[in-house]
Design an enzyme around this catalytic site. Structure first.
Site, PDB file in Angstrom:
ATOM      1  N   TYR A  86      -3.549 -14.687  15.019  1.00  0.00           N
ATOM      2  CA  TYR A  86      -3.925 -13.608  15.836  1.00  0.00           C
ATOM      3  C   TYR A  86      -3.359 -13.864  17.285  1.00  0.00           C
ATOM      4  O   TYR A  86      -2.599 -14.578  17.646  1.00  0.00           O
ATOM      5  CB  TYR A  86      -5.317 -13.393  15.922  1.00  0.00           C
ATOM      6  CG  TYR A  86      -5.587 -11.796  16.118  1.00  0.00           C
ATOM      7  CD1 TYR A  86      -5.071 -10.774  15.694  1.00  0.00           C
ATOM      8  CD2 TYR A  86      -6.529 -11.706  17.267  1.00  0.00           C
ATOM      9  CE1 TYR A  86      -5.167  -9.458  15.954  1.00  0.00           C
ATOM     10  CE2 TYR A  86      -6.736 -10.229  17.630  1.00  0.00           C
ATOM     11  CZ  TYR A  86      -6.271  -9.093  16.943  1.00  0.00           C
ATOM     12  OH  TYR A  86      -6.286  -7.922  17.505  1.00  0.00           O
ATOM     13  N   LYS A 126      -4.614  -1.682 -11.882  1.00  0.00           N
ATOM     14  CA  LYS A 126      -3.027  -2.076 -11.831  1.00  0.00           C
ATOM     15  C   LYS A 126      -2.689  -3.103 -10.681  1.00  0.00           C
ATOM     16  O   LYS A 126      -1.712  -3.872 -11.031  1.00  0.00           O
ATOM     17  CB  LYS A 126      -2.222  -0.765 -11.361  1.00  0.00           C
ATOM     18  CG  LYS A 126      -0.954  -0.548 -11.327  1.00  0.00           C
ATOM     19  CD  LYS A 126      -0.280  -1.228 -12.670  1.00  0.00           C
ATOM     20  CE  LYS A 126      -0.592  -0.333 -13.838  1.00  0.00           C
ATOM     21  NZ  LYS A 126       0.112   0.801 -13.982  1.00  0.00           N
ATOM     22  N   ASP A 181      -0.511   7.839 -12.035  1.00  0.00           N
ATOM     23  CA  ASP A 181      -1.447   9.007 -12.350  1.00  0.00           C
ATOM     24  C   ASP A 181      -1.407   9.958 -11.376  1.00  0.00           C
ATOM     25  O   ASP A 181      -2.496  10.830 -11.179  1.00  0.00           O
ATOM     26  CB  ASP A 181      -3.129   8.222 -12.216  1.00  0.00           C
ATOM     27  CG  ASP A 181      -3.094   7.372 -13.573  1.00  0.00           C
ATOM     28  OD1 ASP A 181      -2.307   7.243 -14.365  1.00  0.00           O
ATOM     29  OD2 ASP A 181      -4.158   6.647 -13.396  1.00  0.00           O
ATOM     30  N   ALA A 216       5.111  10.685 -19.272  1.00  0.00           N
ATOM     31  CA  ALA A 216       5.599   9.609 -20.046  1.00  0.00           C
ATOM     32  C   ALA A 216       6.413   9.982 -21.181  1.00  0.00           C
ATOM     33  O   ALA A 216       7.501   9.223 -21.143  1.00  0.00           O
ATOM     34  CB  ALA A 216       4.248   9.056 -20.442  1.00  0.00           C
TER      35      ALA A 216
END
Length: 676
Positions: A477, A532, A575, A636
């Site tokens: 940092y 995912k 989705d 799909a």
């Protein structure tokens, strides 16, 4: 090097008052205080316990107040957390006389000795002696927890000091040759390795080192010969050269490279006799050993009974157990495996919602010499809720075992049903029906527990660079971080050199078409997006953030995704309902300079295309020769159809339909020309 003993007191009558002797022994001044046993504080690796006769057994009568004080003190003096200590106390109390906090030798060896890692009886005897430092014949929880902390998590000095005390047979602060010989023998036996150090060699070297201090030591010995009247050796005297101090002991352990074996014998102990432990991670093994109670059932006995509501599960160290239902053997469990995993759901093992008894199995011992550790699931959950890695891993393991055994049991029941005579099939069919309901319920419950145990969800962020000092932080940092910032400002492509951008994927959804659940919203879709992200890490070693966006307008959603381009090296759209998904993907690809991928379209199409190619190889046909039907023409299905055409399927041989039974091509062609 010399032992110093208190002046001999009278054989009868009250103990003599405390007195102090100081003796120069060449290398150090030794100050020894002598007091009657009941006046001496007990000293342990974790500190001093309250003085006075039976202090802890008296204090436990103060109940919860005493318990909190002991746990607080132990949290400061041991390497255990408050939650771990509370669980250990519950486990200890279940086996000791909870009314006075005493664990006697018999109970220790029959129930709790396994906590020290399966060490041999000869070593455990010395451990118990070291814990029972005042020779009272019992061990308190403070002493038990302190010893466990030292053996499992202590640093080098803690462990060396504890083992020195284990073999200091007369508690005078020195080891005699017989003590040291026993110590080396036990380490060798536990670690299964040769030790390149011998008693004669050690004491000869120490004697040579002490040659210059010999006169002073001899004088000190003469001055205290009365105190040595009860010592070992001819005439009751102990030669200074035949005593080993802690500092000399520590130096010898380091010099002769005994430390690797010496510090972790509990991790090496009995592995040849107990290979079951090898398949557990160190964190899992620690929990199993610390919280497990020894169970040695006879052949033919049941570890788990039919329809029993149990909170215990078992880890099989030795022997064999069969799982059975209505007299039918379903599976065999061997050493190194858990059983009783349904204890995860002890709260639902009584009745289903419709009143039917849930499907349960019995576990019957089928071999002699079976040895198991019994664990209470209620001891595990406090550790799980506080993200203990070992406890969390065990619960996950139990859930995985449950799913595997569910599949195996279902297949077994179906095989038995197919082979059964009509008159005996009814019972098996009923078991199969019960099992199906049981499977659905447990699978649902486990899916919820899986996401809740340990650290909630499935993701965490960990640093990839050292962060252990203020110097590290000053580079990670401010002020050091300014340098890569300026470099990237001068050349944006350097972001791939100095940041995680190149291996960071954004998994983005608006929750309008989540799996088969439909439009459930972005928040409800978060578990899927985390899943995912985990797949990216597991199978491609790519890091991923899940981003759930509360925006159903396709144009605004595109603007949001495009604005995130500086953060990510790639975008995985997930989705988003059809047909908006086609527009969102195309616009993001047009406006962004990083890869954009809609998983519902292309991920499904790639897998389906691979399956189609393999199918053609199996049947020996060409793609141009077969007819293909795509049932369902959402995101799909439509992309699968396009992929099949690209692979070689003829357009006239491809039939793709949706709920309106219209061709996929014609239906999407009507969506403002979005089909291609």
């Amino acid at each position: 090097m010399q032992a110093v003993k208190p002046p001999a007191g009278p054989s009868e009558g009250p103990a003599s008052p405390t007195n102090t002797v100081e003796v120069d022994v060449g290398r150090a001044k030794l100050r020894v205080a002598f007091a009657p046993l009941e006046q001496q504080p007990s000293i342990s690796a974790g500190g001093m316990s309250p003085p006075g006769p039976g202090s802890e057994s008296s204090m436990i009568k103060l109940g919860k107040l005493w318990q909190r004080k002991v746990l607080q003190d132990l949290q400061d003096s041991t390497h255990f957390s408050s939650t771990e200590l509370q669980v250990l106390l519950n486990h200890f109390s279940a086996h000791s006389d909870a009314g006075n906090d005493k664990l006697d030798r018999t109970t220790f060896f029959s129930s709790l000795s396994q906590a020290f890692g399966g060490l041999e009886q000869r070593v455990l005897e010395h451990i118990y002696t070291a814990m029972d430092e005042n020779g009272r014949g019992w061990v308190s929880f403070r002493q038990f927890a302190t010893a466990l902390s030292t053996v499992f998590r202590g640093d080098k000095d803690d462990v060396l000091e504890f083992w020195f005390r284990m073999y200091d047979s007369d508690r005078d602060g020195f080891l005699r040759p017989s003590d040291f010989q026993q110590l080396l023998s036990d380490i060798h036996y536990s670690a299964r390795r040769d030790i390149a150090v011998h008693v004669e060699q050690v004491f000869a070297e120490v004697a040579e080192d002490d040659a210059e201090a010999g006169a002073a030591a001899a004088a000190a010995a003469d001055g205290l010969k009365d105190a040595d009247a009860d010592a070992d050796g001819p005439g009751g005297a102990v030669s200074p050269e035949m005593l080993l101090s802690y500092d000399e002991f520590r130096a010898i352990m380091e010099e002769h490279d005994v430390l690797p074996m010496f510090l972790t014998p509990h991790k090496l102990a009995r592995h040849k006799q107990l290979p079951a432990l090898r398949n557990l991670s160190p964190a899992e093994r620690e929990v199993v050993l610390l919280l497990g109670s020894d169970v040695r059932p006879a052949k033919g006995a049941f570890l788990i009974n039919y329809d029993a509501k149990a909170s215990q599960f078992f880890f099989l160290l030795e022997g064999e157990v069969v799982l059975e239902r209505s007299g039918v053997t379903l599976q065999r469990v061997v050493e190194g495996e858990f059983l009783g995993e349904a204890a995860l759901f002890e709260d639902i093992k009584a009745k289903d919602e419709d009143g039917a008894t849930t499907f349960t199995t019995a576990a019957r011992v089928v071999s002699d010499g079976t040895h198991a550790l019994a664990l209470d699931i209620r001891d595990l959950y406090p550790l799980v809720y506080h993200e203990h890695p070992g406890a969390t891993a065990i619960v996950q393991r139990l859930g995985r075992i449950m799913l595997e055994r569910i599949q195996q049991t279902e297949a077994r029941l179906q095989t038995i049903l197919a082979q059964s005579a009509p008159q005996s099939a009814a019972g098996v069919r009923m078991s199969s029906k019960d099992f199906a309901a049981f499977r659905r319920r447990l699978t649902k419950q486990w899916a919820l527990k899986y996401h809740k145990i340990g650290r909630k969800g499935k993701l965490e962020i960990v640093p990839t660079k050292a962060m252990g000092s203020k110097e590290d932080l000053s580079v990670a940092y401010s002020p050091g971080v300014a340098e890569p910032c300026l470099s990237i400002q001068a050349n944006p492509a350097r972001a791939y050199d100095y940041t995680a951008k190149g291996h960071l994927v954004g998994v983005i959804t608006n929750g309008t078409a989540v799996l088969g659940l439909g439009n459930i919203g972005p928040l409800a879709g978060k578990p899927v997006m985390e899943g995912k992200a985990v797949l990216f890490k597991k199978f491609a070693d790519l890091d991923a953030f899940d981003i759930e966006v509360d925006e159903s307008d396709p144009k605004k959603l595109v603007d949001i995704v495009v604005a995130l381009e500086p953060t990510f090296g790639g975008i995985n759209l997930e989705d988003i309902r059809s047909p908006e998904c086609f527009y969102v993907e195309r616009e993001c690809q047009r406006r962004m300079g990083i890869p954009v991928f809609h998983d519902d379209q292309h991920g499904t199409a790639i897998v389906a295309g691979a399956g189609l190619i393999n199918a053609m190889e199996l049947v020996g046909k060409e793609l141009s020769e077969v007819k293909v039907t795509v049932c369902g023409c959402g995101a799909a299905g439509y992309s699968c159809a396009k992929q099949f055409l690209a692979l070689g399927v003829r357009r006239e041989n491809l039939i793709a339909v949706d709920v309106k039974a219209a061709s996929c091509h014609d239906w999407h062609a009507g969506q403002n020309g979005r089909a291609s």
